[in-house]
Design an enzyme around this catalytic site. Structure first.
Site, short mmCIF file in Angstrom:
data_model
loop_
_atom_site.label_atom_id
_atom_site.label_comp_id
_atom_site.label_asym_id
_atom_site.label_seq_id
_atom_site.Cartn_x
_atom_site.Cartn_y
_atom_site.Cartn_z
N CYS A 35 33.11 24.47 70.50
CA CYS A 35 31.80 24.04 71.03
C CYS A 35 31.94 22.88 72.01
O CYS A 35 31.01 22.59 72.75
CB CYS A 35 30.88 23.61 69.91
SG CYS A 35 30.35 24.97 68.87
N ASP A 37 32.20 19.75 71.14
CA ASP A 37 32.01 18.48 70.45
C ASP A 37 31.94 18.68 68.94
O ASP A 37 31.54 19.73 68.45
CB ASP A 37 30.81 17.68 70.97
CG ASP A 37 29.55 18.50 71.10
OD1 ASP A 37 29.48 19.57 70.49
OD2 ASP A 37 28.64 18.03 71.81
N CYS A 61 32.06 14.13 74.45
CA CYS A 61 31.85 13.36 75.66
C CYS A 61 31.32 11.98 75.33
O CYS A 61 31.15 11.61 74.16
CB CYS A 61 30.88 14.09 76.57
SG CYS A 61 29.29 14.36 75.81
N CYS A 105 23.62 15.91 71.81
CA CYS A 105 24.55 14.96 71.20
C CYS A 105 23.85 14.16 70.11
O CYS A 105 24.43 13.86 69.07
CB CYS A 105 25.13 14.00 72.25
SG CYS A 105 26.14 14.84 73.47
#
Lengths: 278, 393
Positions: A35, A37, A61, A105
């Site tokens: 994926c 992350d 990230c 995120c």
């Protein structure tokens, strides 16, 4: 280049609480290498149900690392009951906001927290019980519905920004659209209003347009000695004729586009195009 | 501006390049005093037209082409679209295109959207690449058919620098009466070429990849190639591309081509040596790092390295702290959620694709630049790995 806030940069360059809590009471593992992350959150909870320590390990990230870091800061010292109520928006807010493409995120942070708490309480994660809609990123319908409701999402693109669903092969786009439509329909009327995107027959359109013209637009134009008549409706094209002082007025185009079209789009259908009879 | 150009270690030359100072000097008169229209009858404008013709000659010399085969455009993307759409219009009954899975978006997106653009159904063959990024020539030959209007294959890949055998491929296409286009944006100025000796019908290039400004490109159209313009308008470029010429940038591109021709040896010796030093240094000092793309068959300036178990955007932003500029094939840097289509086509595993960094050098890079990057990179990767849940020491 992403527009990251100072807070995001600070937590990315100097992340807090990196690592794993020794003898953790709750462990939350979400995401995967595929994926792009992943986050492992470990928490320590004392006998009064207060979170005494929290650490993270993140592959991802800058905003994934910053979201994880700020989450651990929020958690340390927080009662478990309060931690259960943390949303992805709380995490994004704590960072002074995230670019919209990076909202997932913050969602990952929240999901790791839920997983860690579930691990501690022995509960089964409710979200994981849903049906997988996006195969690429393994996102369930329950996760999508929650993101839509909590963040007031109104398009498939927004769903992708928040949950990643639909960001891979794109095959689930239709499912996402119908899930979105269904979820928005279920919401209270006030929240659903901006997405008035139902199919209307021409007759329905004409009736609704006449109604708005009579109720709002004509009275306003009459104040300046003008008037307006509906000539025709063809698909999204609405032909009108400006009368009285409006006809030949040099700002009639502005009136037409900025006022009449805007009103009709707001109250009838947001794809309407208003044109003057030639 | 937040970042002082003087402090930058620029290793992102496949994204764009510094405009050479000599290029700026050549352009200036045409941004100031010599503003005439090259198509004008008067000497004031006409002399600008002569300067444009001189630039055309410089481009032709670098390509090994005739000046009449050079058409100025606004960018590489325009050149790509022009060539491919021209071929499809030339052969309206042929509805098949052959290209690769690793093309730049300029060709990839166009081929994906052909049906909408033209209103006709098309069949696109996306040639596979092997693990080292090279093509399978047997697959290529087998893909060509009676129905194929054009083949479009990049000369060199922008992400890995891998060079494709376009001369050989063009020859095969020619034998079967199929037009051949190559996106030469990354190759021109970095490797020698002599187009007149090849069967290539169209080549696209972009000014800003070889030290000319952004906003100017070229489409090479080999003599005798059937051609239908993309931009219709005035008679500029002999009726092959309407629109008043971007004079100053064209002059700049001409100068840049002169410079590129002169530095071609430097590019392939000194720049290559710097790239090799950087590459070998990184691969040996950073564990679990690997090179993406064929080691030899590659542009002299490009190195694409994957650092496993870390994510590319995070690496780039740490490099940014030291003003080191490079690119990544990670998902997070593109705004999409999938890592680079080039690396995925090569079968690079996700563990490595998300952590890929592309270093692309130019003649302006120095040994000090390379040493600085070699000094900083290992710690950046190590720190991020310590944070990664997948990294076991």
């Amino acid at each position: 280049m992403w527009e990251y806030t100072d807070k995001v940069q600070e937590h990315f360059i100097n992340p807090k609480n990196v690592g794993e809590v020794k003898g953790a009471d709750g462990v939350g593992n979400v995401g995967s290498l595929a994926c792009g992350d992943a986050l492992k959150l470990t928490i320590k909870i004392d006998e009064n149900d207060i979170i005494t320590d929290a650490k993270f390990k993140t592959f991802g990230c800058a905003s994934a690392i910053a979201s994880s870091s700020v989450l651990t800061e929020m958690l340390i010292g927080m009662p478990l009951e309060e931690a259960k109520r943390i949303t992805n928006d709380d995490i994004a807010q704590a960072l002074g906001g995230l670019p919209k493409e990076k909202m997932h995120c913050s969602v990952m942070g929240r999901e790791a927290l839920e997983a860690a708490i579930a691990d501690y309480t022995g509960a089964i994660l409710p979200m994981a019980q849903g049906e997988v809609v996006c195969d690429c990123f393994g996102v369930t319908d329950l996760e999508i519905i929650r993101a839509v409701k909590e963040n007031n999402l109104r398009s498939v693109e927004e769903i992708t920004n928040f949950t990643k669903a639909g960001g891979g092969c794109g095959k689930c786009e239709d499912s996402l659209r119908s899930l979105l439509a269904k979820t928005v329909e279920d919401l209270p009327v006030s929240a659903a209003e901006p997405a008035q995107q139902k199919r209307m027959t021409t007759l329905q359109k004409i009736k609704k347009i006449e109604e708005v013209l009579e109720r709002e637009i004509k009275p306003t134009l009459k104040k300046d000695g003008g008037n307006i008549e509906l000539i025709d409706v063809d698909g999204d094209f609405v032909t009108v004729s400006l009368r009285g002082a409006c006809s030949g007025c040099h700002s009639s185009q502005t009136t037409l586009k900025e006022y009449v079209e805007k009103k009709l789009r707001e109250q009838v259908l947001d794809t309407l195009i208003v044109e003057e009879e030639k | 501006m937040q970042c002082n150009p003087d402090n930058v270690i620029y290793m992102d030359n496949n994204a764009t390049t510094r405009v050479a100072p000599e290029v700026v000097d050549a352009m200036m008169p045409f941004l100031t005093d010599y503003y005439g229209n090259p198509s004008s009858m008067h000497t004031f404008g006409g002399q600008v037209g002569q300067a444009v013709e001189q630039a055309r000659g410089s481009v032709a010399d670098l390509l090994g082409a005739d000046a009449s085969e050079v058409v100025f455009t606004s960018c590489g993307t325009e050149s790509d679209s022009t060539a491919i759409l021209s071929a499809l219009q030339t052969y309206p009954d042929k509805r098949h295109i052959v290209t690769t899975r690793v093309e730049h978006p300029a060709v990839k997106s166009l081929c994906e959207n052909l049906d909408n653009l033209t209103g006709h159904k098309h069949r696109v063959t996306w040639l596979k690449v092997k693990a080292d990024g090279t093509l399978d020539m047997e697959e290529y030959k087998a893909s060509l058919s009676e129905d194929t209007a054009i083949v479009s294959v990049m000369w060199a890949n922008n992400e890995t620098g891998v060079i494709f055998p376009v001369e050989e491929m063009a020859k095969i296409a020619k034998e079967r009466g199929i037009l051949f286009h190559t996106d030469g944006v990354q190759a021109v100025g970095k490797i020698p070429m002599n187009l007149q000796e090849t069967d290539i019908d169209f080549l696209s290039l972009s000014g800003h990849k070889l030290h000319a400004p952004k906003g100017v490109g070229v489409l090479y159209i080999a003599k005798g190639t059937p051609f239908i313009p993309f931009l219709n308008g005035g008679h500029q470029e002999h009726g092959r591309r309407g629109g008043t010429e971007n004079v100053a940038s064209i002059i700049g591109l001409g100068k840049a081509c002169d410079l590129a021709a002169a530095s071609l040896t430097d590019e392939n010796t000194r720049v290559r040596a710097l790239r090799d030093k950087l590459e070998q240094g990184l691969l040996s000092s950073v564990p679990k790092s690997l090179l993406n793309g064929h080691k030899e068959n590659r542009l002299p300036n490009t190195s694409n390295i994957s650092f496993e178990y870390v994510e590319g955007e995070a690496i780039l932003l740490h490099m940014n702290q030291y003003n080191i500029c490079a690119s990544s094939g990670s998902a997070c840097t593109s705004g999409s959620l999938e890592p680079s289509h080039v690396l995925r086509a090569m079968g690079v595993p996700f563990t490595a694709a998300h952590g890929s960094i592309r270093f692309s050098l130019s003649v302006y890079n120095t040994e000090e630049d390379v040493d600085f990057v070699l000094e900083k990179m290992p710690a950046i990767i190590e720190n991020l790995r310590k944070m990664s849940p997948f990294w076991e020491e």
